[in-house]
Motif scaffolding. Structure first.
Motif, PDB file in Angstrom:
ATOM      1  N   ASN A 167       3.691  -7.900  -3.925  1.00 36.34           N
ATOM      2  CA  ASN A 167       4.873  -8.062  -3.070  1.00 36.34           C
ATOM      3  C   ASN A 167       5.720  -7.127  -2.375  1.00 36.34           C
ATOM      4  N   GLN A 168       5.373  -5.947  -2.754  1.00 35.23           N
ATOM      5  CA  GLN A 168       6.014  -5.076  -2.108  1.00 35.23           C
ATOM      6  C   GLN A 168       5.176  -4.142  -1.206  1.00 35.23           C
ATOM      7  N   GLU A 169       5.527  -3.745   0.179  1.00 30.46           N
ATOM      8  CA  GLU A 169       4.770  -3.630   1.166  1.00 30.46           C
ATOM      9  C   GLU A 169       4.566  -1.779   1.428  1.00 30.46           C
ATOM     10  N   ASP A 170       5.932  -1.098   0.806  1.00 30.85           N
ATOM     11  CA  ASP A 170       5.892   0.231   0.719  1.00 30.85           C
ATOM     12  C   ASP A 170       5.025   0.776  -0.201  1.00 30.85           C
ATOM     13  N   TRP A 171       4.184   1.650   0.357  1.00 32.45           N
ATOM     14  CA  TRP A 171       2.943   2.431  -0.496  1.00 32.45           C
ATOM     15  C   TRP A 171       3.492   3.060  -1.414  1.00 32.45           C
ATOM     16  N   ARG A 172       4.787   3.651  -1.453  1.00 27.66           N
ATOM     17  CA  ARG A 172       5.223   4.394  -2.518  1.00 27.66           C
ATOM     18  C   ARG A 172       5.419   3.620  -3.884  1.00 27.66           C
ATOM     19  N   TYR A 173       5.698   2.614  -3.710  1.00 28.68           N
ATOM     20  CA  TYR A 173       5.808   1.400  -4.807  1.00 28.68           C
ATOM     21  C   TYR A 173       4.487   1.201  -5.408  1.00 28.68           C
ATOM     22  N   LYS A 174       3.452   0.969  -4.406  1.00 31.95           N
ATOM     23  CA  LYS A 174       2.068   0.671  -4.814  1.00 31.95           C
ATOM     24  C   LYS A 174       1.398   1.723  -5.567  1.00 31.95           C
ATOM     25  N   HIS A 187      -6.726  -2.582  -4.061  1.00 34.78           N
ATOM     26  CA  HIS A 187      -6.102  -1.510  -3.438  1.00 34.78           C
ATOM     27  C   HIS A 187      -6.850  -0.565  -3.191  1.00 34.78           C
ATOM     28  N   LEU A 188      -8.321  -0.468  -3.427  1.00 34.23           N
ATOM     29  CA  LEU A 188      -9.205   0.378  -3.086  1.00 34.23           C
ATOM     30  C   LEU A 188      -9.382   0.532  -1.491  1.00 34.23           C
ATOM     31  N   SER A 189      -9.113  -0.411  -0.737  1.00 34.00           N
ATOM     32  CA  SER A 189      -9.058  -0.683   0.620  1.00 34.00           C
ATOM     33  C   SER A 189      -7.642  -0.561   1.175  1.00 34.00           C
ATOM     34  N   HIS A 190      -6.522  -0.287   0.836  1.00 35.50           N
ATOM     35  CA  HIS A 190      -5.278  -0.129   1.231  1.00 35.50           C
ATOM     36  C   HIS A 190      -5.414   0.835   2.681  1.00 35.50           C
ATOM     37  N   ASP A 191      -4.558   0.723   3.325  1.00 36.21           N
ATOM     38  CA  ASP A 191      -4.313   1.341   4.494  1.00 36.21           C
ATOM     39  C   ASP A 191      -3.809   3.189   3.983  1.00 36.21           C
TER      40      ASP A 191
END
Length: 86
Positions: free
Chosen positions: A5-12, A42-46
């Motif tokens: 649900n979180q878009e911020d990469w830092r949380y991910k 998440h292996l293909s995250h931006d």
């Protein structure tokens, strides 16, 4: 789920590191199915730090894990080898 649900990469990024550490403690490999799906996603995250955190989490999982989920993971891990950032 905070990772979904979180878009911020830092949380991910932080969440994936926590999952990697928690994955070390999982003894029953059968409970890792959802875990694997989340890491693969998440292996293909931006963001490169998120991709690296997902790879790191995979590397920390128990050895039995790779045997059971090998065929599911390898097609997603191989493209990461060409990732100049990760």
């Amino acid at each position: 789920n905070l990772l979904q649900n979180q878009e911020d990469w830092r949380y991910k990024n932080a969440g994936l590191y926590v999952l990697g550490k928690a994955g070390v403690l999982i003894e029953d490999v059968d409970h890792l199915g959802n875990f694997v799906d989340m890491l693969i996603k998440h292996l293909s995250h931006d963001h490169p730090k998120v991709r690296f955190a997902a790879l790191n989490a995979i590397s920390l999982l128990p050895p039995d894990f790779s045997i059971k989920f090998h065929s599911q993971l390898i097609p997603h891990i191989l493209p990461c080898l060409n990732d100049m950032v990760v």
